[in-house]
Motif scaffolding. Sequence first.
Motif, PDB file in Angstrom:
ATOM      1  N   VAL A  98     -29.340 -31.362  -8.933  1.00 32.07           N
ATOM      2  CA  VAL A  98     -28.097 -32.125  -8.854  1.00 32.07           C
ATOM      3  C   VAL A  98     -26.948 -31.276  -9.366  1.00 32.07           C
ATOM      4  N   ALA A  99     -25.750 -31.510  -8.799  1.00 34.59           N
ATOM      5  CA  ALA A  99     -24.524 -30.869  -9.274  1.00 34.59           C
ATOM      6  C   ALA A  99     -23.690 -31.916  -9.990  1.00 34.59           C
ATOM      7  N   ARG A 100     -23.115 -31.540 -11.132  1.00 33.67           N
ATOM      8  CA  ARG A 100     -22.345 -32.477 -11.925  1.00 33.67           C
ATOM      9  C   ARG A 100     -20.998 -31.869 -12.338  1.00 33.67           C
ATOM     10  N   ASN A 101     -19.937 -32.694 -12.184  1.00 36.67           N
ATOM     11  CA  ASN A 101     -18.600 -32.328 -12.617  1.00 36.67           C
ATOM     12  C   ASN A 101     -18.562 -32.235 -14.140  1.00 36.67           C
ATOM     13  N   THR A 102     -17.805 -31.307 -14.668  1.00 34.58           N
ATOM     14  CA  THR A 102     -17.697 -31.177 -16.123  1.00 34.58           C
ATOM     15  C   THR A 102     -16.329 -31.631 -16.637  1.00 34.58           C
ATOM     16  N   ASP A 103     -15.551 -32.295 -15.786  1.00 32.19           N
ATOM     17  CA  ASP A 103     -14.249 -32.824 -16.183  1.00 32.19           C
ATOM     18  C   ASP A 103     -14.417 -34.288 -16.595  1.00 32.19           C
ATOM     19  N   PRO A 104     -14.306 -34.611 -17.882  1.00 38.55           N
ATOM     20  CA  PRO A 104     -14.561 -35.986 -18.332  1.00 38.55           C
ATOM     21  C   PRO A 104     -13.568 -37.001 -17.776  1.00 38.55           C
ATOM     22  N   THR A 105     -12.409 -36.547 -17.304  1.00 41.18           N
ATOM     23  CA  THR A 105     -11.425 -37.494 -16.754  1.00 41.18           C
ATOM     24  C   THR A 105     -11.842 -38.021 -15.389  1.00 41.18           C
ATOM     25  N   LYS A 106     -12.861 -37.416 -14.796  1.00 43.27           N
ATOM     26  CA  LYS A 106     -13.307 -37.820 -13.454  1.00 43.27           C
ATOM     27  C   LYS A 106     -14.626 -38.592 -13.492  1.00 43.27           C
ATOM     28  N   ARG A 107     -14.977 -39.098 -14.673  1.00 48.66           N
ATOM     29  CA  ARG A 107     -16.215 -39.865 -14.791  1.00 48.66           C
ATOM     30  C   ARG A 107     -16.077 -41.219 -14.128  1.00 48.66           C
ATOM     31  N   ALA A 108     -17.231 -41.846 -13.891  1.00 49.80           N
ATOM     32  CA  ALA A 108     -17.258 -43.162 -13.252  1.00 49.80           C
ATOM     33  C   ALA A 108     -16.686 -44.230 -14.167  1.00 49.80           C
ATOM     34  N   ASP A 109     -16.142 -45.283 -13.553  1.00 51.30           N
ATOM     35  CA  ASP A 109     -15.651 -46.423 -14.325  1.00 51.30           C
ATOM     36  C   ASP A 109     -16.809 -47.276 -14.827  1.00 51.30           C
ATOM     37  N   VAL A 110     -17.913 -47.325 -14.047  1.00 50.99           N
ATOM     38  CA  VAL A 110     -19.084 -48.132 -14.412  1.00 50.99           C
ATOM     39  C   VAL A 110     -20.228 -47.198 -14.796  1.00 50.99           C
ATOM     40  N   THR A 111     -20.711 -47.349 -15.999  1.00 53.46           N
ATOM     41  CA  THR A 111     -21.839 -46.556 -16.477  1.00 53.46           C
ATOM     42  C   THR A 111     -22.958 -47.491 -16.895  1.00 53.46           C
ATOM     43  N   LEU A 112     -24.125 -47.300 -16.295  1.00 49.73           N
ATOM     44  CA  LEU A 112     -25.303 -48.102 -16.610  1.00 49.73           C
ATOM     45  C   LEU A 112     -26.178 -47.288 -17.560  1.00 49.73           C
ATOM     46  N   ARG A 113     -26.484 -47.860 -18.731  1.00 51.63           N
ATOM     47  CA  ARG A 113     -27.272 -47.138 -19.729  1.00 51.63           C
ATOM     48  C   ARG A 113     -28.671 -47.733 -19.810  1.00 51.63           C
ATOM     49  N   VAL A 114     -29.669 -46.848 -19.714  1.00 58.36           N
ATOM     50  CA  VAL A 114     -31.076 -47.258 -19.709  1.00 58.36           C
ATOM     51  C   VAL A 114     -31.773 -46.620 -20.901  1.00 58.36           C
ATOM     52  N   SER A 115     -32.379 -47.443 -21.741  1.00 57.72           N
ATOM     53  CA  SER A 115     -33.143 -46.964 -22.887  1.00 57.72           C
ATOM     54  C   SER A 115     -34.626 -47.040 -22.557  1.00 57.72           C
ATOM     55  N   ASN A 116     -35.283 -45.878 -22.494  1.00 63.18           N
ATOM     56  CA  ASN A 116     -36.691 -45.826 -22.092  1.00 63.18           C
ATOM     57  C   ASN A 116     -37.572 -45.543 -23.299  1.00 63.18           C
ATOM     58  N   SER A 117     -38.217 -46.587 -23.796  1.00 71.53           N
ATOM     59  CA  SER A 117     -39.212 -46.431 -24.865  1.00 71.53           C
ATOM     60  C   SER A 117     -40.617 -46.652 -24.326  1.00 71.53           C
ATOM     61  N   GLY A 118     -40.732 -46.754 -23.022  1.00 71.89           N
ATOM     62  CA  GLY A 118     -42.048 -46.902 -22.391  1.00 71.89           C
ATOM     63  C   GLY A 118     -42.520 -45.552 -21.906  1.00 71.89           C
ATOM     64  N   SER A 119     -43.206 -45.543 -20.782  1.00 73.08           N
ATOM     65  CA  SER A 119     -43.681 -44.274 -20.236  1.00 73.08           C
ATOM     66  C   SER A 119     -43.711 -44.356 -18.727  1.00 73.08           C
ATOM     67  N   ASN A 120     -43.000 -43.448 -18.094  1.00 73.14           N
ATOM     68  CA  ASN A 120     -43.042 -43.313 -16.638  1.00 73.14           C
ATOM     69  C   ASN A 120     -42.391 -41.996 -16.277  1.00 73.14           C
ATOM     70  N   TYR A 121     -43.097 -41.195 -15.484  1.00 73.41           N
ATOM     71  CA  TYR A 121     -42.588 -39.885 -15.127  1.00 73.41           C
ATOM     72  C   TYR A 121     -41.614 -39.934 -13.945  1.00 73.41           C
ATOM     73  N   TYR A 122     -41.484 -41.102 -13.311  1.00 68.67           N
ATOM     74  CA  TYR A 122     -40.737 -41.160 -12.069  1.00 68.67           C
ATOM     75  C   TYR A 122     -39.473 -42.007 -12.171  1.00 68.67           C
ATOM     76  N   LEU A 123     -39.027 -42.297 -13.396  1.00 64.46           N
ATOM     77  CA  LEU A 123     -37.785 -43.034 -13.547  1.00 64.46           C
ATOM     78  C   LEU A 123     -36.600 -42.261 -12.977  1.00 64.46           C
ATOM     79  N   GLU A 124     -36.684 -40.940 -13.026  1.00 63.56           N
ATOM     80  CA  GLU A 124     -35.593 -40.133 -12.489  1.00 63.56           C
ATOM     81  C   GLU A 124     -35.369 -40.403 -11.010  1.00 63.56           C
TER      82      GLU A 124
END
Length: 851
Positions: free
Chosen positions: A401-427
């Motif tokens: 994946v390619a990612r912008n490094t300019d913080p002013t161009k970040r998304a307005d909506v950010t979904l945060r996922v906390s993974n305390s389980g186990s799964n190799y394919y969440l990505e």
Amino acid sequence: MKRLNGKRMILWIMTLVLCVTTCMPAFASVGDRTLIHSNRDTSEVSIRGIYPLGEGFCIVTDGSEGQAILKYATLQSEPEKYVRPEPEYPDDMEGLMDGESDGEIPAVPGENQEGTDVPAEPGENGEKTEEPAVQEEPQEEIDIFADMDWASEDENGAAINNDTESEDSDNTDPYNYDYIYNYFGWNNELYGLVIDYVYDEETQTSKQGDAEIRHIKLENGEIVIEKTDLPALDLSFTSDEENGMSFGLNGVFTHGDYLIVTYYGSNMGVNIAAVNLKDGTSVLIPEDATMSGAFPGPEGSLIICRQDWNMGRSTFKLSRMDLATQKEEPVTEFTAGGYQLTACYDQEKNTLYYVCDGEVYALQMAEGQQPESVNECGIAPDGLMLTPDGYIIAWTYSAAVARNTDPTKRADVTLRVSNSGSNYYLEDAVLDMNESRGDISVILKEESNSINSDVLQSMMNQEDYIDVYILEYESKAFNALLNRGYLKDLSDNKDIATDVERMYPYLKDAFKQDGKIICTPVQVNGQVLGINLKTWAKLGGTEEELPKTWDEFFDWLEKDVPERIVGSDIKVCEDVGMSFKGTLRLLLLYQYQMWMDAKGGEYQFNTPFLKDLLTRLNNLNTDALGMKDAYDEDDYGYIISYDADYVDPLISTYTQPTVGGNYNGATPLPLAFDENDPPIVAAQVSVGFVNPYSKHPEEAREFLALILKNTTETAAATLFTDKTEPIRETRNDEWVESNKQWVENIEKQLEEAEDGQEKANLEENLKEAKAQLEYSERWSWRVSPDDLANYQKLLPNLKVMDYLFLYDLFNAGDEEEMMSAYSLFYSEDSDPEPLLDMIDKKIQTIRKEGN
């Protein structure tokens, strides 16, 4: 005969993963792009690395058809593809790929090697002339430096060699070919560490030759390796001739005119060598056991990473090392999930970029500066590269994946996922969300575990920072949320509702509360005793004679099995004596807890019945079962083999009750505590659920639906009632067919053979050929008929585990109490009463606390 370690075999199957696809969807952060996102079930290509090239970059991939390089002129352009097919090995190159000759091709640390399945005709006496090359385990050290002459390259990219000739290599000659172990970029060109293999007609083996650094040229759709004249490099530091040792490369990259080589030393610490590519001189940094990695830094320096790991979290300490003086200055320190850190440096901005906990961080290399989160990153990368236009490219073996490094161009909506389980394919679900919903960024944060999760306190505080939680269903934290009504109804998401209704009842029931769907599965696994029916048959046993209860099982181990194994080479179990007892104790207590849950009433471990069973286990004579007290160095753990004389162990203590994962060929052997009660087998499940205080509940439910959508084929067969058809691993069909032909041809030769040595040789080779055919057929299924049949048979006994006392027993918080628990659990004392007393007291305390 060659044996394959089971773990390596699993890794080989897993690395046949990856059908490269390029895509360019709209993304939340301007310019973000998924370059590659592979199908884990059906693909055959893996990403080897990404390197700067000209004004753009290139992606190097390995696959069953050879190496390929995708060249990007710019980040937003479509790639040009260049290929370098694998040589077609002739039938008379016996031993070339069998791992027993001087021509064995080793794996390189940090590189995904390609596998090649090569059919071959039998030789004069029916011997197999070739075997498929097996994927080696990543990060394994190898010896590639012994007896090598090294070479370098000039600033124009001409690779040196110790010959006077300078010519392009030709990989089409199957007798003499070269292999590129490591790639790196320098002066806008691409280079490779190359080792020649030269075929010896007399011995019919491929011998490893000199290693050189050569220029990689891309033209007319082909990858061309060029030899050039540059000062020779002395890399003798990678060998310890006095002790007869040589060390495998851990990483290779350039910094200015230096080639930075990292490798593990004799004490498993990291060594660093900075080799000047113009004059061949080297700066050696002694072995340091505390060092975990190195990255380019400001001019004349490296960024050194040291790491302390504890309970799934790592404290990373970064310092700047001056190459000339080898003095270090602290830069920063932070704690994050994961086991490794990858970083890249922007010389123009004097900024270090790194990824941790699902986010891209920028750190100005000036005193007093703190890291700043500038974007999300949907993967936990193996590597990072900075593009000329200021983007970072992150990659794993299956995605880039390619990612912008300019913080002013970040998304307005950010979904945060906390993974305390186990799964190799969440990505996969994260990338799918990026690609289907370009207006949302997803940050996947890996937590240490479910055991000490503070999610309940977060709920009581009505915190909205995390949108989706992933926990173990049997954890105390999830139990508390379930009992206190914190789990939000997911039923209004049509995809979730449809998928849950397709699930088997034992799963569906666990994911509902008062008729509402309150969580979804992320991963299902478990552990049950297993029996290898073919091995049992070799001992003259039948299925009807197998034990049905735990009492019968100990009768069987004490009397029947010792008598049957006399005079045979059959191993009773892959474990040694002490670990065999420890694992059985664990399984016994697991199932006893599930049995008490099903019966209801008094919940007590210290009963005469359980005490008697554990006493029998503690007193079990493992010597009579032929078990060693400890692993031998040369035979550590479980070995899977296709040797004709090899037989799988009789018992497996690590059999999965789910579809897939039983690489040892064992069939589940569920045991009851009472002949009138059916056995109960625990399914352990990681589940995802939505924070009731999330500001983005609809998007959170959509993400949970994408996790189900991206589940693997074996996981789908465990979850869904309509996934009952076997699925072949078609990529191995050629391998199976080759072995069938091998067997048929030997049988034809046997029909014409006369009595004597020739016939004896053919009979021995037929035995080996049939064994290898059976072995290849075992691995010719992604979802096998046997797996499906075993799972269907086990379904009536399966129940989702909703509490596990061991979490509380071994995570008391008080170190002395925890050590006491470990000591009692693994004690060889024949009296189990102190252990059972301790379990009961702990459970009573937990219940009084209301959790």
